[in-house]
Scaffold this motif. Structure first.
Motif, PDB file in Angstrom:
ATOM      1  N   SER A 144      47.855  45.383  42.979  1.00 35.05           N
ATOM      2  CA  SER A 144      47.306  46.679  43.408  1.00 35.05           C
ATOM      3  C   SER A 144      48.418  47.521  44.028  1.00 35.05           C
ATOM      4  O   SER A 144      48.566  47.560  45.258  1.00 35.05           O
ATOM      5  CB  SER A 144      46.169  46.469  44.413  1.00 35.05           C
ATOM      6  OG  SER A 144      45.162  45.624  43.880  1.00 35.05           O
ATOM      7  N   HIS A 146      48.609  50.595  44.491  1.00 34.63           N
ATOM      8  CA  HIS A 146      48.124  51.696  45.322  1.00 34.63           C
ATOM      9  C   HIS A 146      47.903  51.269  46.771  1.00 34.63           C
ATOM     10  O   HIS A 146      47.773  52.122  47.655  1.00 34.63           O
ATOM     11  CB  HIS A 146      46.820  52.252  44.741  1.00 34.63           C
ATOM     12  CG  HIS A 146      45.690  51.260  44.746  1.00 34.63           C
ATOM     13  ND1 HIS A 146      45.559  50.281  43.780  1.00 34.63           N
ATOM     14  CD2 HIS A 146      44.648  51.091  45.604  1.00 34.63           C
ATOM     15  CE1 HIS A 146      44.485  49.561  44.027  1.00 34.63           C
ATOM     16  NE2 HIS A 146      43.913  50.020  45.129  1.00 34.63           N
ATOM     17  N   LYS A 197      51.865  53.822  36.515  1.00 30.79           N
ATOM     18  CA  LYS A 197      51.157  54.104  37.763  1.00 30.79           C
ATOM     19  C   LYS A 197      51.868  53.457  38.947  1.00 30.79           C
ATOM     20  O   LYS A 197      51.968  54.055  40.027  1.00 30.79           O
ATOM     21  CB  LYS A 197      49.720  53.596  37.664  1.00 30.79           C
ATOM     22  CG  LYS A 197      48.868  53.910  38.875  1.00 30.79           C
ATOM     23  CD  LYS A 197      47.445  53.420  38.688  1.00 30.79           C
ATOM     24  CE  LYS A 197      46.604  53.720  39.916  1.00 30.79           C
ATOM     25  NZ  LYS A 197      45.202  53.229  39.757  1.00 30.79           N
ATOM     26  N   GLU A 201      53.452  55.199  42.352  1.00 30.07           N
ATOM     27  CA  GLU A 201      53.141  54.745  43.713  1.00 30.07           C
ATOM     28  C   GLU A 201      54.424  54.492  44.510  1.00 30.07           C
ATOM     29  O   GLU A 201      54.489  54.774  45.711  1.00 30.07           O
ATOM     30  CB  GLU A 201      52.297  53.469  43.655  1.00 30.07           C
ATOM     31  CG  GLU A 201      50.910  53.654  43.070  1.00 30.07           C
ATOM     32  CD  GLU A 201      50.009  54.489  43.966  1.00 30.07           C
ATOM     33  OE1 GLU A 201      50.322  54.622  45.173  1.00 30.07           O
ATOM     34  OE2 GLU A 201      49.001  55.009  43.459  1.00 30.07           O
ATOM     35  N   GLN A 204      55.866  57.847  45.511  1.00 29.99           N
ATOM     36  CA  GLN A 204      55.065  58.414  46.594  1.00 29.99           C
ATOM     37  C   GLN A 204      55.352  57.701  47.917  1.00 29.99           C
ATOM     38  O   GLN A 204      55.414  58.334  48.982  1.00 29.99           O
ATOM     39  CB  GLN A 204      53.578  58.323  46.245  1.00 29.99           C
ATOM     40  CG  GLN A 204      52.660  58.972  47.266  1.00 29.99           C
ATOM     41  CD  GLN A 204      51.206  58.916  46.839  1.00 29.99           C
ATOM     42  OE1 GLN A 204      50.883  58.464  45.744  1.00 29.99           O
ATOM     43  NE2 GLN A 204      50.324  59.379  47.715  1.00 29.99           N
TER      44      GLN A 204
END
Length: 335
Positions: A144, A146, A197, A201, A204
């Protein structure tokens, strides 16, 4: 006498029949021999014809070598796997011994030679401790991406040893810089929607770290000198960042866990060489040993289904060795 005379013609008849049979067999053998000789004379000619046909087939434009032997492929994930497992990856791990230097300072009287002391005592304890405290965060970030800020915050709160925290943050920020400056520009070559993705992340997370550092710097410059300064939003520990980087690089869960633990083993062995415990050949022998392979496999299997909130120190004495490193009179490592 009459009986005897009657018997003689019968014997002559038998001899004549035997002669006929022998003559027939000789004729058959001669025919077979002639056939074999003709085949012997024809064999070189057929072989030469086969050679000519083979050469003409190879020289023909319709012959394709790639059709029978396809060229090997080199996936981008394999390329990044080799880079992440390289000892030359500039993470700054050479500056840390993960408690080895403090362990030697507090274990002065022992009958064991240094290589045996390292392989039988410190190495398995350090691998077990490193896996129980950090590997669940690596696997969680890989699954995960995120959750990267939350995992980083949880690990920062769970790391009670200041020396270990400083080493983890230093290597984590170095890894984040490597991803952002070196690996991220070519991440479009990596297949998989989940990988893209994970890369976003990471970028970010990097922006969050920079904004946190900028806000802290501005509050320090124009602050009123009060003690109300907030901690940074993220600390950038290496375990969750390593899991996210491996996910963005296209590595699977098994490869991520194995490379992460082997990198720790290589860092320990390198520190032992620079500490003078043994030489480089003994170091390679330790890395190639069955003990290291089985130990890494065992700890990965042990922590495979461990949730990140269940991670904890399984070898408490490691925190003592790492924490007392700053109290050494002389030292060559930062941890």
């Amino acid at each position: 006498m009459a009986a005897t005379n009657d018997h003689i013609p019968i014997q002559n008849g038998d001899h004549s029949e035997n002669d006929v049979d022998l003559q027939t067999k000789i004729s058959d053998f001669e025919a077979q021999l002639s056939q074999l000789r003709s085949q012997q004379h024809q064999k070189p000619q057929s072989a030469s014809q086969f050679h000519d046909n083979s050469v003409s087939h190879l020289d023909s434009p319709t012959h394709s070598h790639n059709a029978t032997h396809p060229s090997p492929t080199f996936p981008p994930s394999t390329h990044l796997l080799l880079l992440l497992s390289d000892s030359a990856l500039p993470l700054g791990s050479f500056a840390f011994s993960s408690g080895l230097e403090s362990f030697l300072a507090h274990t002065t009287r022992t009958p064991q030679p240094p290589p045996q002391l390292f392989t039988t005592t410190f190495l398995p304890l350090s691998i077990s401790s490193y896996a129980s405290t950090t590997l669940p965060f690596v696997l969680a970030a890989h699954a995960s991406p995120h959750l990267l800020p939350d995992l980083d915050d949880a690990l920062d709160a769970a790391t009670i040893c200041t020396v270990a925290r400083r080493a983890s943050v230093a290597q984590g920020r170095a890894l984040l810089g490597i991803w952002e400056r070196s690996f991220a520009p070519g991440r479009h070559d990596i297949a998989g929607a989940g990988d893209e993705k994970a890369g976003e992340e990471l970028l970010q997370f990097s922006r969050l770290l920079r904004s946190s550092s900028s806000s802290r710097a501005s509050s320090t410059d124009g602050g009123d000198g009060g003690g109300g300064e907030l901690p940074p939003a993220v600390a950038a520990h290496i375990p969750p960042l390593f899991g996210a980087v491996c996910r963005a690089a296209g590595l699977d869960r098994q490869a991520t866990a194995t490379v992460y633990m082997l990198n720790h083993v290589k860092a320990l062995v390198s520190a032992a060489v620079r500490r003078g415990m043994f030489g480089p050949y003994q170091a390679q022998k330790i890395l190639a040993s069955t003990q290291v392979r089985q130990t890494v496999e065992a700890v990965v299997a042990r922590e495979w289904n461990t949730h990140w909130w269940e991670a904890g120190q399984g070898v408490p004495v490691m925190d003592l060795w790492v924490g007392r490193h700053e109290m050494l009179y002389s030292r060559i490592f930062n941890s």
